[in-house]
Design an enzyme around this catalytic site. Structure first.
Site, mmCIF file in Angstrom:
data_model
loop_
_atom_site.group_PDB
_atom_site.id
_atom_site.type_symbol
_atom_site.label_atom_id
_atom_site.label_comp_id
_atom_site.label_asym_id
_atom_site.label_seq_id
_atom_site.Cartn_x
_atom_site.Cartn_y
_atom_site.Cartn_z
ATOM 1 C CG ASP A 42 -3.618 10.568 6.089
ATOM 2 O OD1 ASP A 42 -2.967 10.775 4.939
ATOM 3 O OD2 ASP A 42 -3.646 10.863 6.644
ATOM 4 C CE LYS A 93 -0.547 14.896 12.877
ATOM 5 N NZ LYS A 93 -1.135 13.478 13.015
ATOM 6 C CG ASN A 116 4.573 -27.640 3.210
ATOM 7 O OD1 ASN A 116 2.974 -26.335 2.316
ATOM 8 N ND2 ASN A 116 5.231 -28.270 2.576
ATOM 9 C CG ASP A 117 1.960 -21.640 6.441
ATOM 10 O OD1 ASP A 117 0.562 -22.642 5.591
ATOM 11 O OD2 ASP A 117 1.927 -21.138 7.238
ATOM 12 C CG ASN A 118 4.982 -24.827 0.325
ATOM 13 O OD1 ASN A 118 5.406 -23.880 1.247
ATOM 14 N ND2 ASN A 118 6.053 -25.433 0.214
ATOM 15 C CG ASP A 168 0.125 14.149 8.045
ATOM 16 O OD1 ASP A 168 0.332 14.025 6.441
ATOM 17 O OD2 ASP A 168 -0.473 12.660 8.378
ATOM 18 C CG HIS A 214 2.125 6.426 2.150
ATOM 19 N ND1 HIS A 214 1.486 6.739 2.968
ATOM 20 C CD2 HIS A 214 3.259 6.364 2.867
ATOM 21 C CE1 HIS A 214 1.861 7.368 4.424
ATOM 22 N NE2 HIS A 214 3.342 7.221 4.108
#
Length: 320
Positions: A224, A198, A41-43, A175, A134
């Site tokens: 970056d 930019k 059940n993804d648990n 950038d 970031h």
């Protein structure tokens, strides 16, 4: 200063186990034993299979695909460690992907970078160790100590050792937001600096308008914080080439490489695209890139930071 803490214990989630194993090699420690099971059940359920009592526990988990599973597993590991009477728990997050969501730049959205920080603290994290956020202001979302490592030293050393006459090249920021990082690497290499100006055309399109600096006939190092789909990278490289750049090298902290990234990199007129191993890069991706991908290890840097945190020494001295 040397603080007398419990034993140093390092564990890993499933997102970047190779990095955790390499960190442990530098520390001279075995990787701690834990088990994560995902039910139908993804648990998820996490269990430590050794004692953590009064230990100084570091849990290595990067926020890479599937990100939601990585975050949930980390929270379960933190909570389980606290329940097992760990003396202190530090979440080691080499790549904190939600750092991109640092402000409310559209109506009716969540500032997810802050929300994830709140969740980790609610789970019981006493400290955070991460690398190259970031948005550095995400550091302020945490009410617990945060040690923010930089990959600049690893990247600049790689360029110095692998590019002939590296000091005659130019570090190019793709950038204006990347200028500070590019400037730091340029100072380490004692080379030139340039950046691309930019303008935003709409919500989804940004156009390169001018290149500030001189790249004609020179080796160019585009730096970056991360590469995701590589769309911006393609634009930066093509623009630099139109401005007369010679060989182009790319170096970033986080090689996420999602969607069409590998296909785009394989087609680029670039010598190499290097990233650190904060995000696991498979051999299949390296092969599919035509051998252009390079992976730089930050395991020793993380190991030294963990050692200094454990003994109560300064982490900032690692960058001097």
């Amino acid at each position: 200063m040397n603080i007398n803490r419990g034993p140093l214990l390092v564990f890993a989630g499933q997102s970047n186990r190779p990095l955790a194993e390499e960190i442990c090699k530098h520390l001279g420690l075995p990787l701690g034993k834990s088990e994560t099971i995902k039910f139908t059940n993804d648990n998820l359920i996490v269990q430590y299979t050794e004692s953590l009592r009064e230990g100084d526990v570091f849990i290595v988990q990067t926020f890479s695909t599937p990100v939601s599973d990585a975050i949930m597993e980390l929270m379960l590991m933190i909570d389980a460690a606290k329940s097992a009477s760990a003396g202190r728990v530090t979440a080691v997050i080499p790549y904190y992907s939600y750092a991109r969501s640092d402000k409310k730049d559209a109506p009716r959205i969540s500032i997810a970078g802050r929300l994830v920080a709140d969740l980790l603290q609610a789970a019981g994290a006493d400290r955070i160790l991460t690398m190259t956020l970031h948005s550095p202001q995400v550091h302020g979302f945490f009410k617990v100590p945060v040690d923010h490592l930089s990959s600049d030293l690893v990247i600049s050393d790689h360029l110095r050792q692998n590019v002939p006459n590296a000091e005659s090249g130019v570090v190019l920021a793709p950038d204006s937001g990347s200028i500070k990082r590019a400037s730091a690497i340029a100072r380490r290499l004692n080379c030139g600096l340039a950046f691309i100006d930019k303008q935003r055309l709409n919500d989804t399109h940004v156009e390169s308008r001018a290149l500030i600096g001189d790249v004609k006939g020179k080796a160019v190092y585009i730096v970056d914080d991360e590469i995701s789909t590589a769309g911006s990278l393609v634009e930066a490289i093509n623009f630099a080439k139109r401005m007369g750049a010679g060989d182009v090298y790319v170096a970033v902290s986080h090689g996420v490489y999602t969607g069409p990234a590998i296909e785009r990199i394989a087609a680029l007129d670039v010598v190499e695209v290097a990233s650190t191993n904060t995000v696991y890069v498979s051999e299949e991706k390296v092969a599919a890139s035509g051998g252009k991908l390079r992976v730089l290890s930050v395991a020793e840097l993380f190991a030294n930071a963990i050692s200094n945190i454990h003994t109560g020494e300064s982490v900032s001295t690692l960058f001097e």
